[in-house]
Design a protein around this motif. Structure first.
Motif, PDB file in Angstrom:
ATOM      1  N   ALA A 145     -40.839  10.435   2.741  1.00 35.53           N
ATOM      2  CA  ALA A 145     -39.693  11.369   2.042  1.00 35.53           C
ATOM      3  C   ALA A 145     -38.579  11.643   2.660  1.00 35.53           C
ATOM      4  O   ALA A 145     -37.545  11.741   2.283  1.00 35.53           O
ATOM      5  CB  ALA A 145     -40.368  12.696   1.370  1.00 35.53           C
ATOM      6  N   GLY A 146     -38.627  11.882   4.127  1.00 34.85           N
ATOM      7  CA  GLY A 146     -37.720  12.140   5.140  1.00 34.85           C
ATOM      8  C   GLY A 146     -36.688  10.999   5.056  1.00 34.85           C
ATOM      9  O   GLY A 146     -35.424  11.349   4.851  1.00 34.85           O
ATOM     10  N   VAL A 180     -37.738  16.126   9.013  1.00 32.03           N
ATOM     11  CA  VAL A 180     -39.107  16.565   9.362  1.00 32.03           C
ATOM     12  C   VAL A 180     -39.770  17.685   8.043  1.00 32.03           C
ATOM     13  O   VAL A 180     -40.689  17.371   7.751  1.00 32.03           O
ATOM     14  CB  VAL A 180     -39.115  17.584  10.538  1.00 32.03           C
ATOM     15  CG1 VAL A 180     -40.451  18.343  10.844  1.00 32.03           C
ATOM     16  CG2 VAL A 180     -38.718  16.805  11.928  1.00 32.03           C
ATOM     17  N   LEU A 181     -38.721  18.350   7.715  1.00 27.41           N
ATOM     18  CA  LEU A 181     -39.136  19.415   6.503  1.00 27.41           C
ATOM     19  C   LEU A 181     -39.482  18.355   5.206  1.00 27.41           C
ATOM     20  O   LEU A 181     -40.448  18.686   4.463  1.00 27.41           O
ATOM     21  CB  LEU A 181     -38.078  20.231   6.215  1.00 27.41           C
ATOM     22  CG  LEU A 181     -37.784  21.183   7.114  1.00 27.41           C
ATOM     23  CD1 LEU A 181     -36.506  22.241   6.803  1.00 27.41           C
ATOM     24  CD2 LEU A 181     -38.942  22.262   7.421  1.00 27.41           C
ATOM     25  N   GLU A 182     -38.655  17.440   5.036  1.00 25.90           N
ATOM     26  CA  GLU A 182     -38.802  16.652   3.810  1.00 25.90           C
ATOM     27  C   GLU A 182     -40.011  15.796   3.922  1.00 25.90           C
ATOM     28  O   GLU A 182     -40.760  15.580   3.077  1.00 25.90           O
ATOM     29  CB  GLU A 182     -37.814  15.747   3.389  1.00 25.90           C
ATOM     30  CG  GLU A 182     -36.390  16.465   3.227  1.00 25.90           C
ATOM     31  CD  GLU A 182     -36.293  16.649   1.717  1.00 25.90           C
ATOM     32  OE1 GLU A 182     -36.697  15.934   0.835  1.00 25.90           O
ATOM     33  OE2 GLU A 182     -35.476  17.606   1.329  1.00 25.90           O
ATOM     34  N   ALA A 201     -42.113  17.311   0.934  1.00 24.62           N
ATOM     35  CA  ALA A 201     -41.633  16.608  -0.278  1.00 24.62           C
ATOM     36  C   ALA A 201     -42.621  15.631  -0.729  1.00 24.62           C
ATOM     37  O   ALA A 201     -43.427  15.096   0.004  1.00 24.62           O
ATOM     38  CB  ALA A 201     -40.115  16.066  -0.113  1.00 24.62           C
ATOM     39  N   ASN A 202     -42.638  15.183  -1.961  1.00 22.94           N
ATOM     40  CA  ASN A 202     -43.524  13.991  -2.562  1.00 22.94           C
ATOM     41  C   ASN A 202     -42.635  12.824  -2.760  1.00 22.94           C
ATOM     42  O   ASN A 202     -41.797  12.825  -3.736  1.00 22.94           O
ATOM     43  CB  ASN A 202     -44.070  14.672  -3.782  1.00 22.94           C
ATOM     44  CG  ASN A 202     -45.184  13.235  -4.483  1.00 22.94           C
ATOM     45  OD1 ASN A 202     -44.908  12.282  -3.837  1.00 22.94           O
ATOM     46  ND2 ASN A 202     -45.881  13.812  -5.526  1.00 22.94           N
ATOM     47  N   ARG A 206     -40.514  19.775  -8.174  1.00 21.48           N
ATOM     48  CA  ARG A 206     -41.503  19.310  -7.301  1.00 21.48           C
ATOM     49  C   ARG A 206     -40.816  19.465  -5.943  1.00 21.48           C
ATOM     50  O   ARG A 206     -41.470  19.661  -4.828  1.00 21.48           O
ATOM     51  CB  ARG A 206     -42.442  18.474  -7.483  1.00 21.48           C
ATOM     52  CG  ARG A 206     -43.214  17.684  -6.378  1.00 21.48           C
ATOM     53  CD  ARG A 206     -44.306  18.680  -5.985  1.00 21.48           C
ATOM     54  NE  ARG A 206     -44.944  17.998  -4.754  1.00 21.48           N
ATOM     55  CZ  ARG A 206     -44.632  18.339  -3.663  1.00 21.48           C
ATOM     56  NH1 ARG A 206     -43.310  18.889  -3.210  1.00 21.48           N
ATOM     57  NH2 ARG A 206     -45.273  17.858  -2.630  1.00 21.48           N
ATOM     58  N   ASN A 207     -39.677  18.660  -5.595  1.00 27.01           N
ATOM     59  CA  ASN A 207     -38.941  18.536  -4.493  1.00 27.01           C
ATOM     60  C   ASN A 207     -37.895  19.686  -4.360  1.00 27.01           C
ATOM     61  O   ASN A 207     -37.725  19.848  -3.091  1.00 27.01           O
ATOM     62  CB  ASN A 207     -38.539  17.146  -4.469  1.00 27.01           C
ATOM     63  CG  ASN A 207     -39.581  16.087  -4.129  1.00 27.01           C
ATOM     64  OD1 ASN A 207     -40.479  16.383  -3.567  1.00 27.01           O
ATOM     65  ND2 ASN A 207     -39.449  14.741  -4.847  1.00 27.01           N
TER      66      ASN A 207
END
Length: 461
Positions: A31-32, A344-346, A350-351, A360-361
């Protein structure tokens, strides 16, 4: 290059070193990479991103670095910094292109390290150092933005009672809004404006320095170095760390990841745009600022535009205008350096199978990025002496990322070059800058210890 499979898309990316022994394995969705590092940009966009990440208001501290080095060492250090970083960023680009042609396109610094020097180095050395450097840059931008806002406030209402930390929080609020821009690629228009802004405020800083230096209002010009030998030597290494930080980037792979395939040769063109701006701005500000203020040059040359009593030495509107341009570009620089944190966070939250803008994201993105900016703003407000800490981050972070690792990566990737002078030149650079980084770290720690007695949380400096 389009025939090389994974290199022509930014969605699938095989993790670590599995590609050597498990070529039939399904690629991992990331996702990142999918949401933040969209590979859609041209070499011109790449030039905008590079310029924003390198030509930042930190260049306004170059006259201060010159004050510890003197004319000859100052100009020489600045020239070597420009040549070595241009060379090392091109080496990184060659390594990235080579792996992309083999079908393994690296999108982050950590991925490069995983593949070239091993997973442990990527996870426990390169990853943390890059995070420290990039997040440190966000904190530094927030603090500097607050200081510029405060300078505007002091000029317009000298008897006002607002404190520095309040301006840092205001700047952090602006960053909070910009931080929600979804992908690195979508910052291209902001970074074009940023490129224009850095040229404008550098021209203002140069013109202001020349104006004050030519008038009777300016300080008496004194270019002598500190008479205390120990202070002079440590000051020189501290100045070299400042110059290294000014040239520092730390996100070359992430910027190259924004390029649409085929990527061959695009980074070099982007670097040519960037370094034409670097040479114009760095040298004009450093030389004019040191010429005008000598060893009285302050940590931020704009501070020299006011005398000891806080009275402006140039027209008040000129200082206001220069500060506004600086603040606007600081916002762009801060958001660019948030991108590795966003990746990094995504990756974690995240999906990749859901749409980018699905609830959701979007909800985790909004919350996590807001928390990230709030933490950076809190650190900046609490530690107004962050300039000292920034020299340490430059020595520990920018030195290895920009002055050592590119040479190591290139030599390990192209082992056949051993008989080539380039191979040995790279080893020489890597060893020299490793030693310089260690000494600059000691100098930065010493400066922090010396200044520690004047440190106060939320101080109004």
């Amino acid at each position: 290059m389009g025939s090389n499979g994974p290199s022509s898309t930014n969605l699938p990316r095989e993790e670590d070193d599995h590609h050597h022994n498990d070529t039939n394995k399904a690629p991992t969705l990331d996702a990142g990479a999918q949401f933040v590092l969209k590979s859609r940009g041209s070499w011109v966009h790449c030039g905008f991103h590079l310029t924003t990440s390198i030509v930042a208001p930190a260049l306004l501290s170059l006259p201060y670095a010159f004050a510890s080095l003197g004319w000859t060492a100052g100009v020489l250090s600045l020239s070597i910094g420009a040549i070595v970083t241009f060379y090392s960023y091109n080496l990184l680009s060659f390594v990235l292109e080579h792996h992309a042609q083999l079908g393994r396109r690296h999108l982050t610094f950590r991925d490069m390290a995983h593949d070239i020097i091993g997973q442990r180095w990527g996870t426990y050395f390169v990853g943390p150092i890059q995070f420290l450097v990039c997040y440190g840059a966000v904190v530094a931008c927030t603090l500097l933005g607050g200081q510029c806002l405060k300078m505007i406030y002091v000029l317009s209402s000298p008897d006002g009672d607002m404190k520095l930390y309040q301006f840092v929080i205001i700047f952090g609020g602006l960053m909070l809004i910009l931080a929600q821009i979804p992908s690195f690629h979508s910052l291209r228009h902001i970074n074009l404006v940023s490129l224009v802004l850095c040229l404008v405020y550098s021209a203002c800083a140069t013109a202001g320095s020349i104006y004050i230096g030519s008038s009777s209002k300016g300080p008496r010009k004194d270019y002598s170095l500190n008479s205390n030998k120990e202070t002079r030597i440590f000051g020189m290494f501290n100045a070299l760390a400042i110059i290294a930080t000014t040239f520092g980037n730390g996100i070359i792979p992430e910027i190259q990841a924004t390029l649409a395939p085929p990527i061959k040769g695009k980074m070099f063109k982007g670097l040519c745009i960037c370094y034409s701006v670097v040479i114009t701005t760095f040298f004009s500000v450093a030389i004019s600022g040191y010429w005008a203020f000598g060893n009285q040059a302050k940590g931020l040359v704009l501070s020299n535009f006011l005398d000891e009593l806080g009275r402006p030495l140039v027209p008040k509107w000129f200082i206001l205008m220069t500060n506004i341009f600086t603040i606007l570009q600081l916002l762009a620089v801060g958001v660019v350096y948030l991108q590795p944190t966003n990746v990094v966070l995504e990756r974690a939250l995240a999906n990749p199978k859901s749409k980018e803008f699905s609830p959701r994201n979007v909800i985790p993105r909004l919350i996590s990025r807001s928390i990230s900016v709030v933490i950076a703003t809190t650190i900046a407000a609490m530690l107004p002496f962050f300039g000292d800490i920034n020299a340490l981050i430059g020595a520990v972070g920018f030195m290895p990322l920009d002055f050592v690792l590119p040479f190591v990566f290139f030599n390990l990737t192209f082992k056949a070059f051993k008989r080539n002078p380039v191979f040995w030149l790279n080893i020489t650079f890597a060893v020299f800058f490793s030693i310089l980084g260690l000494v600059a770290t000691v100098a930065a720690v010493r400066q922090i210890i010396l200044d520690a007695k004047s440190y106060r949380l939320f101080a109004n400096v």
